[in-house]
Design a protein around this motif. Structure first.
Motif, PDB file in Angstrom:
ATOM      1  N   TYR A 146      -1.288   0.636  -5.294  1.00 43.40           N
ATOM      2  CA  TYR A 146      -1.148  -0.675  -4.662  1.00 43.40           C
ATOM      3  C   TYR A 146      -0.236  -1.524  -5.527  1.00 43.40           C
ATOM      4  CZ  TYR A 146      -2.751  -4.951  -2.264  1.00 43.40           C
ATOM      5  OH  TYR A 146      -2.829  -6.110  -1.545  1.00 43.40           O
ATOM      6  N   ASN A 159       1.712  -3.438 -10.398  1.00 41.06           N
ATOM      7  CA  ASN A 159       1.338  -4.555  -9.538  1.00 41.06           C
ATOM      8  C   ASN A 159       1.396  -5.871 -10.314  1.00 41.06           C
ATOM      9  OD1 ASN A 159      -0.136  -6.481  -7.931  1.00 41.06           O
ATOM     10  ND2 ASN A 159      -1.014  -4.775  -6.804  1.00 41.06           N
ATOM     11  N   SER A 195      -2.042   6.257  -0.346  1.00 43.79           N
ATOM     12  CA  SER A 195      -3.505   6.341  -0.277  1.00 43.79           C
ATOM     13  C   SER A 195      -3.883   7.770   0.079  1.00 43.79           C
ATOM     14  CB  SER A 195      -4.050   5.367   0.771  1.00 43.79           C
ATOM     15  OG  SER A 195      -5.449   5.489   0.889  1.00 43.79           O
ATOM     16  N   LEU A 218      -4.182  -2.663   3.926  1.00 43.25           N
ATOM     17  CA  LEU A 218      -5.054  -2.366   2.795  1.00 43.25           C
ATOM     18  C   LEU A 218      -6.445  -1.962   3.284  1.00 43.25           C
ATOM     19  CD1 LEU A 218      -5.553  -2.324  -0.261  1.00 43.25           C
ATOM     20  CD2 LEU A 218      -6.005  -4.789  -0.144  1.00 43.25           C
ATOM     21  N   VAL A 243       0.880  -1.172   0.000  1.00 49.41           N
ATOM     22  CA  VAL A 243       0.000   0.000   0.000  1.00 49.41           C
ATOM     23  C   VAL A 243       0.919   1.225   0.000  1.00 49.41           C
ATOM     24  CG1 VAL A 243      -1.950   1.135   1.105  1.00 49.41           C
ATOM     25  CG2 VAL A 243      -1.668  -1.344   1.341  1.00 49.41           C
ATOM     26  N   MET A 260      -8.069   2.666  -8.262  1.00 49.45           N
ATOM     27  CA  MET A 260      -7.049   1.699  -7.846  1.00 49.45           C
ATOM     28  C   MET A 260      -5.931   1.742  -8.873  1.00 49.45           C
ATOM     29  SD  MET A 260      -7.714   0.201  -4.950  1.00 49.45           S
ATOM     30  CE  MET A 260      -6.317  -0.911  -5.092  1.00 49.45           C
ATOM     31  N   ILE A 273      -5.642   4.829  -4.423  1.00 50.60           N
ATOM     32  CA  ILE A 273      -4.685   3.926  -3.774  1.00 50.60           C
ATOM     33  C   ILE A 273      -3.704   3.417  -4.821  1.00 50.60           C
ATOM     34  CG2 ILE A 273      -4.351   1.764  -2.523  1.00 50.60           C
ATOM     35  CD1 ILE A 273      -7.103   2.057  -1.326  1.00 50.60           C
TER      36      ILE A 273
END
Length: 489
Positions: A233, A266, A218, A244, A215, A261, A231
């Motif tokens: 991520y 990722n 945010s 999270l 994370v 997101m 966020i």
């Protein structure tokens, strides 16, 4: 200290009985005088679990008979490659399988999948110069509290060499991902479309046990009358599920009505974490199907729906999930978004409007698990059973063992998930992650607020990566099946 919940078997409950009817791994054993213990483990584990078992002739159930002649043939086959890595790749891996892999030390593999690695904390992408075999790198982000965080290097910086050697398509793996813990980057400047060395050097050292909280960032914005949560991520790592959820709760408290997101970097990870995140975003109706598993044929036909179907969650580590209850989700992707990142998009599609912004994803729709030489546990890695792993064989394999379908039965995205709004990253204008003017985030905000005509999103120097720091980690492109279900063995 965080409770470590590593991989699939930490969450699988086995109930074994003498009357089971599930085919167990092949019982043909090699000649005891042959030094093939690793190859024997690999063959038997792959024969049992591998998704493409029926497509590999040498993994067929009847390939070797349990007779003296059959055992001799089996021993000869195992002994055909001295190196277990070569045996796995050349004898067992299906030609269309891009993602199964192995490691000679299961501890290194499981640590990596838990977000712990030997790393200098520099996350970067690699791009090929046009019409050349030479490469340049660009910094994506720096892992906090890492070695890279202590030196003069930041997002957007460029480099063209390592230890005085120009990066090329043939030497970058050894220079950047080889055995040397310390290397020196030869930095470069970008001027009028040209990338040129600038004589600046940055030395970095890999450190044991670097743990990255996925994370990364945010925050919330109020723009054009819209309350927007964001966020960034960077990995679906179950050790950080509470972090999270804390980020989601903070955004809910801030009154967001839209969520972005950012999964651009990722590479994937835990299926269960993906399910939990989907539940935090959409809803907690445990009658809504999140995914359905599909194994190889000999396993699939012996499992019932309770063993194959995974539903949305209403709790996380015993705490009731207070979902955002959104009907739309905005997801930022690049070619580095893979596996569990794609699973989140695909599994939410039947229930809500998922708007994808950025570049086409990697295209990884299979899940894997960690297999070790624990034959009484069907080769599945279980943290509580490490003392049962064959002391003469510390190898682990991470084969693809199945595919996940969404509630509509869709799974075919091996060419990647196409964005609704295409926008590649631009190495001349990467921007600051999390800032409103960072191009991909700005594009998502503009779509939410309806202000898409107020900014020029032309990409002058699009990034088409050939590799990245994450793609050369053990975590690259992994979707780890750690959802809770019962298998009757």
């Amino acid at each position: 200290m965080k409770k470590i919940l590593i991989l699939v078997v930490a969450a699988i409950v086995f109930s074994c009985s003498k009357d089971d009817n599930l085919s167990l791994p092949n019982t043909v054993d090699p000649d005891g005088s042959a030094d093939v213990v690793v190859q024997d483990f690999m063959w038997k584990a792959m024969n049992f679990w591998y998704f493409w078992q029926e497509n590999v002739d040498d993994l067929a159930d009847d390939r070797f008979e349990n007779t003296p002649a059959g055992r001799a043939a089996y021993t000869s086959f195992l002994d055909s490659e001295d190196n277990p890595a070569a045996f796995f790749e050349n004898k067992l891996q299906y030609i269309q399988d891009r993602f199964s892999f192995y490691n000679e030390d299961y501890r290194e593999l499981t640590n990596s999948l838990a977000g712990i690695s030997k790393s200098n904390g520099l996350e970067f992408g690699l791009v090929r110069f046009q019409d050349s075999q030479e490469l340049f790198g660009f910094v994506r982000y720096i892992v906090p509290n890492s070695n890279a965080a202590t030196v003069e290097i930041q997002r957007g910086d460029l480099f063209t060499g390592v230890n005085g050697q120009t990066l090329t398509s043939t030497n970058y793996t050894n220079l950047l991902f080889g055995e040397n813990d310390t290397y020196t980057l030869n930095m470069a400047d970008f001027n009028n479309g040209n990338i040129t060395p600038n004589n600046v050097e940055v030395t970095l050292t890999k450190e044991e046990g670097l743990a990255e909280n996925p994370v990364y960032l945010s925050k919330s914005f109020t723009i054009g009358g819209e309350n927007i949560g964001y966020i960034l991520y960077n990995q679906f790592t179950n050790e950080y599920d509470d972090d999270l959820y804390s980020a989601i709760k903070d955004l809910k408290s801030a009154g967001i009505t839209n969520l972005i997101m950012d999964l651009r970097y990722n590479p994937g990870g835990s299926v269960n974490t993906t399910r939990l995140l989907a539940s935090m975003i959409y809803g907690t109706n445990t009658s809504d199907l999140f995914l359905r598993k599909r194994y190889n044929d000999k396993l699939q036909e012996q499992f019932n729906d309770n063993q194959l179907e995974v539903y949305f969650a209403d709790k996380i580590n015993g705490e009731t999930i207070n979902s955002l209850g959104l009907t739309k989700l905005y997801v930022i992707t690049t070619a580095s978004s893979a596996s569990a990142s794609e699973l989140l998009i695909n599994s939410l599609e039947p229930y809500m409007d998922v708007i994808q912004i950025g570049d086409v994803t990697r295209g990884k729709n299979e899940f894997s698990t960690t297999l070790v030489d624990d034959r009484d546990n069907s080769y599945l890695y279980t943290p509580s059973r490490v003392n049962n792993i064959n002391s003469d064989n510390q190898w682990a394999i991470q084969p693809l063992i199945g595919r996940n379908e969404n509630a509509d039965g869709f799974y075919d995205f091996t060419s990647g998930l196409q964005p609704d709004h295409e926008l590649k990253e631009d190495y001349s204008n990467l921007g600051i992650l999390g800032e409103e003017n960072e191009p991909l985030l700005a594009k998502a905000i503009a779509i939410i607020t309806g202000a898409t005509g107020k900014r020029d999103f032309t990409v002058k120097y699009p990034i088409n990566i050939i590799s990245s720091s994450k793609e050369n980690s053990l975590m690259s492109d992994k979707m780890i099946d750690d959802t809770v279900y019962d298998l009757a063995f």
